[in-house]
Design an enzyme around this catalytic site. Structure first.
Site, PDB file in Angstrom:
ATOM      1  N   HIS A  78       0.832  -1.465  -0.121  1.00 28.60           N
ATOM      2  CA  HIS A  78      -0.287  -0.275   0.268  1.00 28.60           C
ATOM      3  C   HIS A  78       1.362   1.275   0.030  1.00 28.60           C
ATOM      4  O   HIS A  78       0.598   2.250  -0.625  1.00 28.60           O
ATOM      5  CB  HIS A  78      -0.509  -0.655   1.172  1.00 28.60           C
ATOM      6  CG  HIS A  78      -1.707   1.669   1.659  1.00 28.60           C
ATOM      7  ND1 HIS A  78      -3.302   1.081   0.681  1.00 28.60           N
ATOM      8  CD2 HIS A  78      -1.498   2.388   1.797  1.00 28.60           C
ATOM      9  CE1 HIS A  78      -3.483   2.308   1.065  1.00 28.60           C
ATOM     10  NE2 HIS A  78      -2.836   3.200   1.496  1.00 28.60           N
ATOM     11  N   GLU A  79       1.441   1.777   0.983  1.00 32.14           N
ATOM     12  CA  GLU A  79       2.411   2.323   0.995  1.00 32.14           C
ATOM     13  C   GLU A  79       3.132   3.004  -0.367  1.00 32.14           C
ATOM     14  O   GLU A  79       3.674   3.597  -0.147  1.00 32.14           O
ATOM     15  CB  GLU A  79       3.520   3.116   1.765  1.00 32.14           C
ATOM     16  CG  GLU A  79       2.403   2.608   3.280  1.00 32.14           C
ATOM     17  CD  GLU A  79       1.304   3.357   3.722  1.00 32.14           C
ATOM     18  OE1 GLU A  79       1.183   4.468   3.370  1.00 32.14           O
ATOM     19  OE2 GLU A  79       0.330   3.479   4.364  1.00 32.14           O
ATOM     20  N   HIS A 123       2.133   4.571  -2.480  1.00 28.34           N
ATOM     21  CA  HIS A 123       1.960   6.162  -2.981  1.00 28.34           C
ATOM     22  C   HIS A 123       3.119   6.347  -2.917  1.00 28.34           C
ATOM     23  O   HIS A 123       3.516   7.351  -3.774  1.00 28.34           O
ATOM     24  CB  HIS A 123       1.977   6.495  -0.773  1.00 28.34           C
ATOM     25  CG  HIS A 123       0.510   6.286  -0.273  1.00 28.34           C
ATOM     26  ND1 HIS A 123      -0.548   6.780  -1.051  1.00 28.34           N
ATOM     27  CD2 HIS A 123      -0.022   5.508  -0.093  1.00 28.34           C
ATOM     28  CE1 HIS A 123      -2.212   6.684  -0.612  1.00 28.34           C
ATOM     29  NE2 HIS A 123      -1.930   5.850   0.838  1.00 28.34           N
ATOM     30  N   GLU A 158      -4.390   7.640  -3.651  1.00 24.09           N
ATOM     31  CA  GLU A 158      -4.837   5.785  -2.262  1.00 24.09           C
ATOM     32  C   GLU A 158      -5.504   5.274  -3.993  1.00 24.09           C
ATOM     33  O   GLU A 158      -4.710   3.975  -3.634  1.00 24.09           O
ATOM     34  CB  GLU A 158      -6.543   6.571  -1.729  1.00 24.09           C
ATOM     35  CG  GLU A 158      -6.374   5.412  -1.023  1.00 24.09           C
ATOM     36  CD  GLU A 158      -6.223   5.292   0.033  1.00 24.09           C
ATOM     37  OE1 GLU A 158      -5.261   5.836   0.243  1.00 24.09           O
ATOM     38  OE2 GLU A 158      -5.851   3.806   1.087  1.00 24.09           O
TER      39      GLU A 158
END
Lengths: 502, 502
Positions: free
Chosen positions: B272-273, B276, B302
Site C-alpha cells: 500500500h505505502e 503512494h 489512494e
C-alpha cells in the site's frame, strides 16, 4: 517599560532563530542517519533555505533596532534602558550583540553558498573516504578553503586569518595562544609516548575479537541506559561517524558506529557523545531561545564529552562497575581479569585514526590537524600537497605512515563541513576536562566508590549545577576559573597523563 | 517579457513553499519514527513555526501581485499576459490561483493554532489508543472539531460544512456526491458479504502463527527490494501506524508496522505505502516546486496505493511470484499450497480494524467514518456520543461490537491530525484503482505472466507515464477519464469484487 518591550522583541526573534536551528539540526541528523542517499540534493536546498532564513532574522533591522535600545553596539556598554535589565537579560544582550556584530559582517548570499557547498561536499567526502579517492574530494575542499579564507577576511583578524575562524568555535582563543598550548603539550607528550613504548606490552588480542553487530548494539543500549541520560529526551542511533546533536534540551540524539573487531570503540564513542548530550539536555529549559540556553563554547562542550569518555570512562571505578555487565554480553571476556582488561584498554600506540586514539596520543592527532589547517587557511599549503603534508606530519609525530588516505587526511568529516578552526577545541577541551575532573575529585572524596557502585547521577547533578545550567552566563575562561579555581592550562592534563602512565 | 518575470517570481515563491513543506514532512516523519517521546513540545513549536512561514508566503502580496498579472482572480480567466504562457505554466497559474483563494481565506493565526493543536493532539491520541482511554483524547477532539467547523465556515460551502473540508482532499467531491457513491457501494457490498459468509471457511490458522520481529522485518525489506522502488530514493522504517511521506521526488519514505501474529498485514501495508511512494517519486522532478510536481488529489493518491495493495498485491500472479520467496522466510508455509494460501488471504470477515480489513469489507469501514464525521462536523453528533455512535454503526454494517475504543473509534490517527474529510478518499481511491486496473489489463494482455515472473517494473512505467508524471495537469475526473475512458464510478470496483468472490 520600554526596556521590557525591547527585550521581549529580542527574545521572540531569538526564539524563532533557535526554532529554525532546531529544525536545521534535525535535517543534519537525518542526513547522517536515515536519509536515502539520493535525498542529498534536496537536502542541500532545504539546509540552504533555512540558513538564509536564520541569517535574515539575525541581521534584521528589527533585531538591530531593539538591540541598540539596550546596548551600544560599538562599545558594548549598556544604554540607560539596558541598565534596567535583570542580570540574565544583561547576559542575553551581551551575547546577542557579539553575534550580531559577527553575523552582520557575512552577506546572506555568502552564507547560503557556503551552506550549499558544504552540504554537498560532506556527501562527496563520504564517498571519497569509502573509495579512498582523495582526488574526487579535492576540488570541493579547495572551494571550501577558498570560501573559509574569504570568511576570515570578511570577519577580520589581527595576526592570522585562522584567528577569525577559531573564534567561531572558541571566542577566547587565537592561533598564537593555541600554538603555545600545543607546543607545551607536544613537549610533554612526545617523550611520554617514547617512555611508554619501552615498556613491555600486554596481550590485548581479546579486544580485537569480532563482536557481531547485534551484540555490539545491545552493549551500546545497555551502556546508554546506565548513563544518567533521560531516555524520554535522548536516543542512540548508528552513523558512519559518531556524533551528538541536540534539537532542544528536550530532544537530544547521539550516534555510535560499530567496528566488528574493535568493540571498545563503540563504548568510548557512546561515553563521549553522551557527555555532549548531557550538556545540551542540562541547559536551562526556561531560557530556551536565548543565549542562556546555549553552550559556552566548543572547548567547554568538548570538556564535557572528554570528561565522560576519558576521565570517567577510563577510570578503574567505572570498569569495576561496567566490566561485569560487559562480560555477560561478551563471554570470552570472562577469562580476562579486570586488571588485565584495564591495562589493555590503556595501551598506548601511535595510530592512524584520531577517534580511536588512546588518551596519550590523542592530542597529537589534534595538533597535526591544527598545524595543517592553519597553513591551508594561510595559503602556505595547497590542497594538492595536503596528503603529503599529512603523511609527513604523521611520520614526525607518530613515526608511522597511513596506508591510504581514508586512514589519513580523509578520515574526518570536519573539513567537508567547512569547520576550520574546530579541531583545536578537542585538545583544549581535554585540558579543561582534566581541570574539571580535578575539581570534581576535590568535591567528592568518595567518587570512586560511588562510580564503582554504578552511581553516575551525582556527576550529572554536579556538572549541571556548575556548568550546564549556566548556559552562556560566563565565558570559557571565567567558567573554568569558577569551577576549577584556575585558568585554562595544559598542566592538569599533563599531570593526569604522567601520573596514570608513568 | 513581463509574463516571464511574473511566472519566474511565482515559481521562486512556490519552490520556497515546497522546500518548507519538505522540511515539514521530515519533522512529521521523524515524530512518527525516531523522535524521543519528550521531544513533542518543541516539535509542535517547530511545526507551527513552519506552518505560519508557509502561510505567510502563500498569502504574500508578492504572490498575489504576480498572480494577478497572469490570471483574473475572480473569474479564473487568463490576462493578456497570461495568454502568452506555455501550457504547463498555464496549469501552474490555474492551480496557484485555486490555492491562493483557499488559503487567503484562512488567517495566519488560525493556521498556527490548528497546527499546534493537532501536533499535540496526535501525541495524546497515541497514548489514549495505547491505554484505551477515550476520555483523555475527547477534549482535544472537541477542540479540533470546533476548529474544523470554523475552518469550513471560513472556507465557505453551499450545502454542507463537510463539503468545505472534503474539498481540501478531493476538489471534485461534495458530501452529497459521496453519499450517492457510498449508498451504491453499501447496496452492493452488504449482500455480497452475507453471501460469502454462507460459504464454508477454510483453515487460515497458519496466517496467525507468531512470526518474530526480525523475520518480519526481513520479509519487509525483501518485498521492498522486489518492488520497483529505487532504494537510492526511498526507505522503509517502523512506526505505530504505516504511512508514506515524501520530502521530494528524490526522498520518499514509507513505514510498516509488525503484528506478531499477523505477518500478512506487514506485506499489505508495504504494498500500500509503496503505491503512494511510487506516485511521489514518479512526479516530474524538473517541475519540483510547482503544482506540476504535485499529486492530483488524495483520491488519485489512494488509487495508487490500492492499485498495488489490492489489485496487484492480492492477484494470483503476484503470489505465484512472491509466495515461494515468502515460504523461504516462513518455513511452516512450505506445507501450505499456493492455492490454499491464496484462498486464506481472501477470507472475508467483518472485523474491527480498517487497515487490516479484507478488500470486500474495507469500504464499509470508510463509509462508517464518513457517516460519523459528517455528523460531527454538522454538530448533530457530539464527541461524548461518538463511541456509542461508532459501536452502533459497527453493529449495523458489520454485525459486531468492538471490545474497546482502541479497536473502535480510537483506531485511526486522522482525526487527531484534524484530517476531517480525508476518509472518503480511501473508498473513492478504491473505485478509481479498480478502473485503472481494468485499463491496465486492456493494455497488457500478458500482465499475469509478467507479474508472476517478478516483472513489476512495467506497471511503474505505465503508471508513471499515464498518471505520475502528469502532476496536477488534469483534475481527478479528467485524469480518470483520460486513463480509463470513463468517469469515476463504483462500477468497476463492484464488478471486481463480485467476479472475485462469487
Amino acid at each position: 517599560m520600554d526596556q521590557k518591550s525591547a527585550i521581549n522583541e529580542l527574545k521572540a526573534l531569538s526564539t524563532q532563530i533557535h526554532t529554525y536551528q532546531s529544525i536545521q539540526t534535525l535535517l543534519h541528523w537525518d542526513a547522517e542517519t536515515y536519509m536515502p542517499e539520493g535525498g542529498i540534493s534536496p537536502r542541500s536546498e532545504q539546509l540552504a533555505t533555512l540558513a538564509s532564513l536564520i541569517h535574515e532574522l539575525k541581521t534584521s533591522k528589527k533585531f538591530e533596532q531593539n538591540l541598540k535600545k539596550l546596548i551600544h553596539l560599538n562599545t558594548g556598554k549598556p544604554t540607560a534602558l539596558g541598565k534596567k535589565l535583570s542580570s540574565p537579560e544583561k547576559v542575553m544582550v551581551r551575547e546577542w550583540r557579539k553575534e550580531f556584530l559577527k553575523v552582520t559582517k557575512l552577506p546572506g548570499d555568502f552564507v547560503k553558498t557556503f551552506s550549499h557547498l558544504t552540504s554537498e561536499a560532506s556527501q562527496v567526502w563520504r564517498l571519497a573516504k569509502k573509495e579512498d579517492n582523495f582526488q574526487s574530494f579535492a576540488p570541493y575542499l579547495e572551494k571550501i578553503i577558498h570560501l573559509s579564507r574569504k570568511k576570515a577576511e570578511i570577519l577580520g583578524f589581527k595576526n592570522h586569518p585562522y584567528d577569525a575562524l577559531l573564534e567561531g568555535y572558541e571566542p577566547c582563543m587565537t592561533e598564537a595562544k593555541v600554538a603555545v598550548f600545543f607546543s607545551k603539550l607536544k613537549k610533554a607528550i612526545l617523550p611520554l609516548v617514547k617512555e611508554i613504548q619501552k615498556k613491555k606490552t600486554i596481550d590485548d588480542t581479546f579486544l580485537q575479537k569480532t563482536i557481531d553487530h547485534d551484540t555490539q548494539m545491545e552493549i551500546g543500549h545497555l551502556l546508554f541506559s546506565k548513563l544518567p541520560l533521560d531516555p524520554k529526551h535522548s536516543r542512540l542511533d548508528l552513523s558512519s561517524h559518531p556524533f551528538s546533536l541536540a534539537l532542544h534540551p528536550l530532544d537530544s540524539r547521539i550516534t555510535t558506529r560499530l567496528i566488528p573487531n574493535a568493540f571498545i570503540s563503540n563504548i568510548f564513542s557512546i561515553l563521549h557523545e553522551a557527555g555532549h548530550s548531557l550538556y545540551e539536555t542540562g541547559l536551562p529549559l526556561e531560557y530556551f531561545g536565548t543565549p542562556l540556553c546555549e553552550a559556552v563554547s566548543l572547548t567547554i562542550h568538548e570538556s564535557q564529552s572528554r570528561f565522560w569518555e576519558t576521565f570517567i570512562g577510563r577510570s578503574k571505578s567505572f570498569w569495576k562497575y561496567f566490566y561485569p555487565l560487559l562480560q555477560k554480553k561478551i563471554p570470552h571476556l570472562t577469562k580476562v581479569p579486570l586488571n588485565h582488561f584495564y591495562q589493555a584498554i590503556h595501551r598506548v600506540t601511535p595510530s592512524f585514526i584520531r577517534v580511536e586514539a588512546d588518551e596519550v596520543t590523542y592530542c597529537l592527532h589534534v595538533i597535526l590537524r591544527f598545524e595543517i589547517e592553519r597553513e591551508l587557511i594561510a595559503g602556505t599549503l595547497s590542497v594538492n600537497n595536503l596528503p603529503d603534508a599529512w603523511n609527513d606530519k604523521m611520520k614526525e609525530l607518530f613515526g608511522i605512515t597511513p596506508p591510504n588516505h581514508s586512514m589519513g587526511c580523509l578520515q574526518d568529516i570536519h573539513w567537508s563541513l567547512g569547520d576550520f578552526g574546530y579541531f583545536p577545541t578537542y585538545a583544549l577541551g581535554n585540558m579543561a576536562a582534566a581541570q574539571i575532573f580535578q575539581a570534581m575529585k576535590k568535591q567528592f572524596k568518595d567518587w570512586e566508590d560511588r562510580i564503582s557502585s554504578g552511581d553516575l547521577a551525582f556527576l550529572r547533578t554536579w556538572l549541571k549545577e556548575n556548568i550546564h545550567s549556566l548556559g552562556k552566563t560566563y565565558s570559557t575562561e571565567n567558567l573554568i576559573k569558577r569551577v576549577t579555581g584556575s585558568v585554562l592550562s595544559e598542566k592538569a592534563y599533563v599531570d593526569y597523563l604522567k601520573e596514570k602512565y608513568k
